[in-house]
Structures are given as C-alpha cells and as structure tokens.
Design an enzyme around this catalytic site. Sequence first.
Site, PDB file in Angstrom:
ATOM      1  N   THR A   1       0.815  -1.216   0.000  1.00 25.86           N
ATOM      2  CA  THR A   1       0.000   0.000   0.000  1.00 25.86           C
ATOM      3  C   THR A   1       0.847   1.264   0.000  1.00 25.86           C
ATOM      4  O   THR A   1       0.492   2.267  -0.632  1.00 25.86           O
ATOM      5  CB  THR A   1      -0.937   0.001   1.226  1.00 25.86           C
TER       6      THR A   1
ATOM      7  N   THR B   1       1.179  -4.264   4.380  1.00 32.20           N
ATOM      8  CA  THR B   1       0.948  -4.596   5.788  1.00 32.20           C
ATOM      9  C   THR B   1       0.230  -5.926   5.987  1.00 32.20           C
ATOM     10  O   THR B   1       0.237  -6.465   7.094  1.00 32.20           O
ATOM     11  CB  THR B   1       0.124  -3.485   6.472  1.00 32.20           C
ATOM     12  N   ASP B   2      -0.375  -6.480   4.935  1.00 29.92           N
ATOM     13  CA  ASP B   2      -1.119  -7.731   5.095  1.00 29.92           C
ATOM     14  C   ASP B   2      -0.266  -8.845   5.702  1.00 29.92           C
ATOM     15  O   ASP B   2      -0.768  -9.675   6.463  1.00 29.92           O
ATOM     16  CB  ASP B   2      -1.657  -8.213   3.745  1.00 29.92           C
TER      17      ASP B   2
END
Length: 342
Positions: A11, A87-88
């Site tokens: 992201t 960040t997943d």
Amino acid sequence: MRIIVVGLGGTIAMTGHRNGGVAPTLSASELVEAVPGLSEAGIELDVRSFRNRPGAALTLGDLGELLSLLRESFAAGAAGAVVTQGTDTIEETAYALSLLHTGDEPIVVTGAMRNPTLAGADGPANLSAAVRVAADPGARGLGCLVVLADEIHAADRVRKTHTTSVATFASPNGGPLGYLAEGRAHLLNRPARRYTLPGESLAAPARGTRLPAVPTADDGPLAAPARVTLYTATLGDDGSLLPLLAERSDGLVIAALGVGHVPESWVPHLEAAARRIPVVLASRTGGGRVATSTYGYPGAERDLIARGLIPAGFLDPYKARLLLQILLTAGHPDIPGAFAHS
C-alpha cells in the site's frame, strides 16, 4: 552511517490503477523522495527497488532473496536496513526475517495503511520513523523490528489487529519495545532473549529439491518449502477433515480454543497425525501463552501434549506455522526444542 532501504511494494507504494482501485507502482526512490526532512537527517541511504507486489503476493522465496541482498549490504558496511512492504503480511515476513537474521544489524519493516492517493497517507511518516530506528545504536542486536504509527514492535510479538486503522499493529504479549518522539527512537524495554536459527540448524534439508531462493543464515539454500497446514478450531467442527489435511501436509498447526483446547472428537485424529508429522498446538486468541498443565479432560492441553502435540508457547498460530515450516524445510533435528524457546 549507511542504511539500505529496500522496497517490496504494498500500500505504501500504491497509486491509481487503470481498472480502478490502487496497485503498487512507486519505486523505493520515489518513496524516499516523498519523506520531508529525511535528506537532512545525516543518514546515508542506499535505496533499492526489489519487488513491487502487494503484501499478499510475497513468498518465502522473495524473503530468501531479500536476505541475500541484506547480508551483502551488511558485509559491505551498512549499519541497518529498512524494508517497505504491504501490511497484510508484515507480522509474518518480519518474524521469518528475525528467525534467519543472526547479525546485530537491525532490519526494520514498515508500510502504510493509507495509500498515497488518500488524505493523511501514513507512508512517509512510517518510512521516516523506520529509517531513524534502523540508524539508532540502541536497535542493534534486536533482530527484526516492525515500525508503524511511531511504535517500535518486536517481530515475534507484533500482530495486525484492524483492517483499516493506522494504529493496527499491536504486541499483545509485552507491548511495544518503544516509540518515536521528536524524530528520535526511544527504546523502553528489550526482550529477555532473541531466538534465531543459525546456519548449522538449517544445513540439512528435509524434503524436496534444493532451491536457491531461500538461503539459510549462512547463505546456503533451504529446500523447497515444507507444506504446513494451519487449521482453526471452531464451535461444532467434528474434525473430520483433519485426517485428509494431515495426509497432505508435512506439518500441522492447530489454532485451538482458549489456552489450547479442541473438541473431544478431534483427539483421535490429532493423535494419529502426531505419530506421523509434527503437530503444533497454538491458540486462536492471538494473545497469551498456550497452557501445558492446567486442564486435563480429553481435548485439553494436558491430554493433547501427552498424545504428542507440541505447545507453541507465546507464538500465535501464524508465527507458529512459519517457524514449523522453516524448521521442517531445513531438517531441524529438534522441533519441540525450538518451540520451547517461543
């Protein structure tokens, strides 16, 4: 002082996509150039664009190649590293890096919850904080750290706890190691120990064809990653799928209820699986330690451990799966002993 900054995508690097939504497109250099004041921080940056993928698309192979790059940089004098990614999977990639990085140089992983097209995008602030932590002498010897929202987390503790909040990362077991304030890292506590997998523990592959993509801590390759299944206990599940999963897996992690409990109907399936493959008992709660001696009924932790299951300690199920996968892939001789350090 020189810090290497490596971009993997996520992201933090996303902009508008022609088909709608956003996708990773920005280079690591573009991310660094967007951070106010970073060029005046007195830190030499070696910036590399390594991947440009969403966090969910990263693999152990990517991490292996990343580790090779970082080791080359550390050998050439880099004092630390910053990795930007989606960040997943930060809580998993950071833990894998922490297990396999045995040096004192800090590896700091960061990302963003708001992409650069949104008001209040948090990527520049997170990247600035990560660079400052990586350059701080107090971070040496801590392995891999996760830095977002001005908090410094240990890789083996941190979890993503919210789908959209910029304060999504938390460490349920012990809290953050420190914070960023006025552009400086303040480390308030240090872990009592740091568990790593040195090269000699990763020398003998267990199965599969040896691939150059996942090196050990001493630059030798790991085998093709072992198949480790994570299965979560839920109300009313009779466990009938467990034999099939165990048959097709090299290892099994059970995200159990509470402190380590499963339905009684699961017991014979897990006992049979534990006779053939390692079966690790973790808790689906994500915080606290798996019990080892409190409850004694069929399907409780005492019963399951007596039947051969391995308690995961403080590791959550995701990290327990990663540790078991790396141990199996490397042919580690003492899997229960490795989990005893968690």
